[in-house]
Design an enzyme around this catalytic site. Structure first.
Site, mmCIF file in Angstrom:
data_model
loop_
_atom_site.group_PDB
_atom_site.id
_atom_site.type_symbol
_atom_site.label_atom_id
_atom_site.label_comp_id
_atom_site.label_asym_id
_atom_site.label_seq_id
_atom_site.Cartn_x
_atom_site.Cartn_y
_atom_site.Cartn_z
ATOM 1 N N THR A 40 37.862 59.227 38.141
ATOM 2 C CA THR A 40 38.416 58.883 36.838
ATOM 3 C C THR A 40 39.812 58.280 36.953
ATOM 4 O O THR A 40 40.531 58.493 37.931
ATOM 5 C CB THR A 40 38.487 60.119 35.918
ATOM 6 O OG1 THR A 40 39.551 60.974 36.341
ATOM 7 C CG2 THR A 40 37.177 60.890 35.937
ATOM 8 N N ASP A 63 42.521 59.354 30.536
ATOM 9 C CA ASP A 63 43.960 59.590 30.459
ATOM 10 C C ASP A 63 44.110 61.095 30.317
ATOM 11 O O ASP A 63 43.731 61.668 29.292
ATOM 12 C CB ASP A 63 44.549 58.856 29.253
ATOM 13 C CG ASP A 63 46.030 59.136 29.039
ATOM 14 O OD1 ASP A 63 46.575 60.052 29.699
ATOM 15 O OD2 ASP A 63 46.636 58.464 28.186
ATOM 16 N N ASN A 90 44.261 65.759 40.174
ATOM 17 C CA ASN A 90 45.128 65.015 41.091
ATOM 18 C C ASN A 90 46.071 64.048 40.392
ATOM 19 O O ASN A 90 47.133 63.730 40.928
ATOM 20 C CB ASN A 90 44.247 64.239 42.085
ATOM 21 C CG ASN A 90 45.019 63.182 42.841
ATOM 22 O OD1 ASN A 90 45.770 63.475 43.764
ATOM 23 N ND2 ASN A 90 44.839 61.930 42.441
ATOM 24 N N SER A 141 49.221 70.439 43.523
ATOM 25 C CA SER A 141 50.580 70.756 43.111
ATOM 26 C C SER A 141 51.541 70.037 44.065
ATOM 27 O O SER A 141 51.379 68.844 44.329
ATOM 28 C CB SER A 141 50.793 72.281 43.128
ATOM 29 O OG SER A 141 52.109 72.620 42.746
ATOM 30 N N TYR A 155 60.057 67.306 37.591
ATOM 31 C CA TYR A 155 58.855 67.394 38.429
ATOM 32 C C TYR A 155 58.596 68.839 38.851
ATOM 33 O O TYR A 155 57.467 69.341 38.743
ATOM 34 C CB TYR A 155 59.039 66.502 39.653
ATOM 35 C CG TYR A 155 57.804 66.319 40.499
ATOM 36 C CD1 TYR A 155 56.714 65.600 40.014
ATOM 37 C CD2 TYR A 155 57.727 66.832 41.790
ATOM 38 C CE1 TYR A 155 55.582 65.405 40.793
ATOM 39 C CE2 TYR A 155 56.606 66.646 42.571
ATOM 40 C CZ TYR A 155 55.531 65.926 42.070
ATOM 41 O OH TYR A 155 54.408 65.744 42.858
ATOM 42 N N LYS A 159 55.452 71.429 38.129
ATOM 43 C CA LYS A 159 54.674 72.003 39.227
ATOM 44 C C LYS A 159 54.779 73.527 39.257
ATOM 45 O O LYS A 159 53.795 74.214 39.548
ATOM 46 C CB LYS A 159 55.119 71.399 40.562
ATOM 47 C CG LYS A 159 54.813 69.911 40.697
ATOM 48 C CD LYS A 159 53.329 69.618 40.560
ATOM 49 C CE LYS A 159 53.011 68.157 40.842
ATOM 50 N NZ LYS A 159 51.564 67.852 40.688
ATOM 51 N N THR A 190 51.487 58.652 50.432
ATOM 52 C CA THR A 190 50.747 58.258 49.234
ATOM 53 C C THR A 190 51.582 57.230 48.474
ATOM 54 O O THR A 190 52.575 56.717 48.981
ATOM 55 C CB THR A 190 50.489 59.486 48.346
ATOM 56 O OG1 THR A 190 51.748 59.960 47.841
ATOM 57 C CG2 THR A 190 49.809 60.597 49.130
#
Length: 286
Positions: A40, A63, A90, A141, A155, A159, A190
């Site tokens: 997705t 979304d 994710n 996480s 952030y 988390k 990433t």
């Protein structure tokens, strides 16, 4: 044998944020392992292009900040494959900066995506998993959910929230055969630090200006140089999902193990530092 009957021979993975980065790697790894994948993202065409063609792939618009989108995506997965076995929360982004300089709107946007996003998806999926009396909810996480740090207020807040939610959810749904697993990656190569994923707060306060410039420069220089291999992490998640008892937490990367160990020592040291004072707070008649 129908397509839905064939699903008893494989697991169905539902992965958010699969259009790029780690989500794409997880989707590819699940397909390579012989599973079906519902991948997705906000742009399903981009998701399909990133993951590659497969009869076992369904690309769906999602979304994660939209609870209606989450419900529709879960229904699309069930309509196609008949069940869902593994949810991978994710999808994410990163609003970086000093707390005073992050706007309230950006702070809320961070929380909406990386904390409420997994909650929206999981809330939509749980009726399906409960009916099956099986399933695994994986939430990506971060080591920022174990230990905070400067430039990470928004952030880390999201988390830390995800960590508390997932840990508390675990005993609620365990009686239905559903497990949870929190994954705390260290620095992986990433797209999190790319301009597409990371937004830096504007430097507006002179007291922070020098540290802001140093931090942004350092992080931009780190982009593409991180030590962790997301493809290896994806393969590892496939292995962990096969366990009868997946771990509640998984430290992803040697640097993440180090954060776990340092944090554990810090908590023990803090407990010891004022143990006597802490231990004398009860009522006298207790």
């Amino acid at each position: 044998m129908t397509e839905k009957e064939n699903m008893t021979e494989k697991k169905v993975w539902f992965i958010t944020g699969a259009g790029r980065g780690m989500g794409t790697d997880i989707a590819k790894a699940a397909l390579a392992a012989g599973h079906a994948v519902v991948a997705t993202g906000r742009n399903p065409e981009r998701v399909a292009q990133a993951v590659g063609e497969s009869e076992d792939l369904l690309a769906v618009k999602l979304d994660v900040t939209d609870s209606n989108d989450a419900a529709d995506a879960i229904q699309a997965a069930v309509d196609r494959f008949g069940r869902i076995d593994v949810i991978v929360n994710n999808a994410g982004n990163f609003y970086a900066g000093f707390f005073e300089e992050i706007t309230p709107e950006d702070f809320r946007t961070q929380i909406e995506t990386t904390m409420f996003g997994p909650m929206n998806v999981t809330r939509a999926a749980l009726p399906v998993l409960r009916a099956q009396r099986s399933g695994l909810v994986v939430t990506i996480s971060s080591t920022a959910g174990i230990a905070g740090g400067e430039f990470l207020t928004a952030y880390a807040a999201s988390k830390f929230g995800v960590e508390g939610w997932a840990e508390s959810l675990a005993p609620e749904i365990a009686p239905f055969g559903i497990r949870t697993m929190i994954v705390e990656p260290g620095f992986f190569r990433t797209e999190l630090l790319t301009p597409e994923s990371t937004s830096y707060a504007a430097s507006t306060i002179e007291d922070y200006a020098e540290r802001t410039e140093q931090t942004v420069t350092a992080w931009q220089g780190m982009n593409g140089q991180q030590g962790g291999d997301p493809a290896k992490l994806a393969d590892t998640l496939i292995q962990l999902a096969e366990l009868d008892e997946p771990p509640l937490r998984f430290a992803a990367g040697a640097d993440a193990v180090g954060v776990f160990e340092t944090r554990a020592k810090q908590l023990q040291d803090q407990a010891d530092a004022h143990r006597e004072l802490s231990s004398h707070l009860a009522h006298d008649d207790a």
